[in-house]
Design an enzyme around this catalytic site. Structure first.
Site, PDB file in Angstrom:
ATOM      1  N   ARG B  57       0.874  -1.203   0.000  1.00  0.00           N
ATOM      2  CA  ARG B  57       0.143   0.208  -0.005  1.00  0.00           C
ATOM      3  C   ARG B  57       0.848   1.270   0.024  1.00  0.00           C
ATOM      4  NH1 ARG B  57      -2.867  -3.116   2.849  1.00  0.00           N
ATOM      5  NH2 ARG B  57      -0.986  -4.302   3.592  1.00  0.00           N
ATOM      6  N   THR B  58       1.836   1.195   0.578  1.00  0.00           N
ATOM      7  CA  THR B  58       2.638   2.516   0.687  1.00  0.00           C
ATOM      8  C   THR B  58       3.131   2.798  -0.885  1.00  0.00           C
ATOM      9  OG1 THR B  58       3.472   2.168   2.925  1.00  0.00           O
ATOM     10  CG2 THR B  58       4.803   3.479   1.732  1.00  0.00           C
ATOM     11  N   LYS B  86      24.362  -5.820  -7.502  1.00  0.00           N
ATOM     12  CA  LYS B  86      25.820  -5.746  -7.787  1.00  0.00           C
ATOM     13  C   LYS B  86      26.754  -5.168  -6.668  1.00  0.00           C
ATOM     14  CE  LYS B  86      24.502  -5.304 -12.423  1.00  0.00           C
ATOM     15  NZ  LYS B  86      24.042  -4.646 -13.539  1.00  0.00           N
ATOM     16  N   ARG B 107      12.144   3.322   0.652  1.00  0.00           N
ATOM     17  CA  ARG B 107      12.076   2.421   1.557  1.00  0.00           C
ATOM     18  C   ARG B 107      13.329   1.537   1.797  1.00  0.00           C
ATOM     19  NH1 ARG B 107       7.098  -1.303   3.669  1.00  0.00           N
ATOM     20  NH2 ARG B 107       6.324   0.766   4.298  1.00  0.00           N
ATOM     21  N   HIS B 135       8.553   6.192   9.861  1.00  0.00           N
ATOM     22  CA  HIS B 135       7.526   5.862   8.714  1.00  0.00           C
ATOM     23  C   HIS B 135       6.745   7.075   8.878  1.00  0.00           C
ATOM     24  CE1 HIS B 135       5.501   4.137   5.657  1.00  0.00           C
ATOM     25  NE2 HIS B 135       4.902   3.050   6.159  1.00  0.00           N
TER      26      HIS B 135
END
Lengths: 155, 308
Positions: B57-58, B86, B107, B135
């Site tokens: 949802r975020t 990498k 995030r 958050h």
């Protein structure tokens, strides 16, 4: 007796003497100051030296005058230390160390998941406050606080 | 109030006035978020969405927020297929991406990642969760939900579930303390809110009480904020089951609640809210998920300087 005490580690002609280091912390002081790499002169370390207020450590660095900002970093582990700048065998300046408000690249954050403990091109950063005479370090990145056994977390 | 070029890293940097301004802006965005009005406010702007951890949802609400305002989204895609696999550092990724986009949503699994990104980025960073850290957009959408579905001033709120580890509830509590809320904490003893946080909240003006069951609080509160209790916090599965059963909302339990009570949950839920509750006037967790859109629209538009 006085002569014998003096001879344990000889007087230095020029340089810096860090006195009244909390007993047992001299090697950590050396580490924080980046010695011996940061100086080519002779560095003498005196551990558990008897002082007026019990045992203390002393560090003598020949031919290098340390700057206050450099030395303040040791206040975290040796808050009572004094800095003596020696010129021609005389103390030309004497200063106490002060806990800095901001600390960079000296301590490792205790949070293993903090971004400062990864391979990023940064050094650790802490905002320092003093609570009941004890330094409290808050990681600028993750906010975790270190208030005990600070010497254990030296980088 | 100037938000242009601000990084959104943690709630601790927001004053009450700043929060109020974001929530008011979000309210203006609501008709656009609902698709009732069209907007080209962010036309020509690009939002990079870097998710180093899965999220539904975020991520989706940031993306839809940008699309609804006429902007474009650049998605990192799968981490496995990118240069991060990498071994590229986050600092390098940010220095590259900031030349492709006007703002970056991040995030990351490590605490402090968003702050690090803000040190290297020339465009605003919006923290969408950094490990167990912050958050802030979740907190802002929670506050917005409370404002729209209940009221922020003089609020009586109960928080139930895992109050020890839940970052959303910690950050929400700090923000609510700015509004002088009365907060009731409902948790099993092993998942209590850390003492240090409770002391902080009281010092900041919140009134805090602690109870162990929902029944003790349900009759008196305006909002009940449920969180999920994670199984892995309990070494003994039987103990988990016992605790989880005790902190469960059913329609039966809601008999004692005020008509105005609103139940919130950051979702996903497991079984802490019975599906029968969804049809009551009290349920507002799906609405809460929607509110993420206008709040994120407001934030992106503010940091890009499209509105003040």
């Amino acid at each position: 007796m006085g002569e014998e005490k003096e001879l344990r580690v000889r007087r230095i002609k020029n340089g810096t003497v860090i006195d009244h280091i909390t007993a047992g912390q001299a090697l950590n002081v050396i580490k924080i100051l980046g010695l011996p790499d940061a100086s080519e002169g002779v560095v003498s370390i005196l551990l558990n030296s008897p002082g007026e207020h019990g045992k203390k450590d002393v560090v003598k660095i020949e031919n290098r005058e340390l700057k206050v900002t450099e030395v303040d970093r040791i206040a975290l582990i040796a808050p009572n230390a004094t800095i003596n700048i020696i010129r021609n065998f005389n103390v030309s300046q004497k200063k106490k160390v002060h806990i800095p408000e901001f600390m960079e690249g000296v301590i490792r954050c205790i949070n293993p998941n903090c971004i400062s403990n990864s391979n990023e091109p940064i050094t650790s950063k802490f905002n320092v406050t003093v609570d009941d005479d004890r330094p409290k370090l808050r990681c600028t990145y993750c906010g975790r606080v270190i208030s005990e056994n600070i010497a254990k977390h030296l980088l | 109030m100037i938000f242009k070029d601000h990084h959104i890293i943690s709630m601790t940097s927001f004053s009450k006035d700043m929060i109020d301004h974001i929530l008011e802006t979000a309210e203006k965005m609501e008709p656009i978020a609902l698709g009732k009005q069209k907007s080209d406010l962010l036309s020509g702007k690009v939002l990079a969405v870097l998710f180093f951890e899965p999220s539904t949802r975020t991520r989706m609400s940031f993306e839809t927020a940008m699309y609804r305002l006429g902007g474009d989204v650049l998605n990192l895609g799968s981490v496995d297929a990118s240069s991060i696999a990498k071994g590229e550092t986050l600092a390098d990724t940010i220095r590259v991406v900031d030349s492709y986009a006007d703002a970056i949503v991040l995030r990351h699994p490590r605490e402090g990642a968003a702050f690090l990104a803000s040190e290297f980025s020339t465009v605003p960073i919006l923290n969408a969760g950094d490990g167990a850290g912050h958050h802030p957009t979740q907190t802002l959408l929670d506050l917005y939900t409370i404002k729209r579905q209940s009221h922020l001033d003089g609020l009586k709120i109960a928080l139930a579930g895992d109050l020890k580890y839940g970052r959303t509830v910690h950050s929400l509590c700090y923000a609510l303390s700015l509004y002088g809320a009365q907060i009731t904490m409902i948790s099993p003893p092993e998942l209590r809110m850390p003492e240090e946080i409770i002391n902080d909240l009281e010092n900041r003006g919140a009134k805090v009480t602690e109870v162990e069951s929902i029944e003790e609080a349900i009759g008196d509160v305006d909002v009940l904020y449920m969180t999920r209790i994670q199984k892995e916090r309990f070494p003994d599965p039987a103990e988990y089951q016992k605790v989880a059963n005790r902190l469960k909302i059913t329609t039966d339990l809601l008999k004692d609640a005020k008509q105005e009570l609103r139940i919130m949950h950051p979702l996903p839920r497991v079984n802490e809210i019975h599906p029968d509750v969804d049809d009551t006037v009290h349920a507002c967790y799906f609405k809460q998920a929607f509110y993420g859109v206008p709040v994120r629209m407001a934030l992106v538009a503010l940091v890009l300087g499209a509105i003040e």
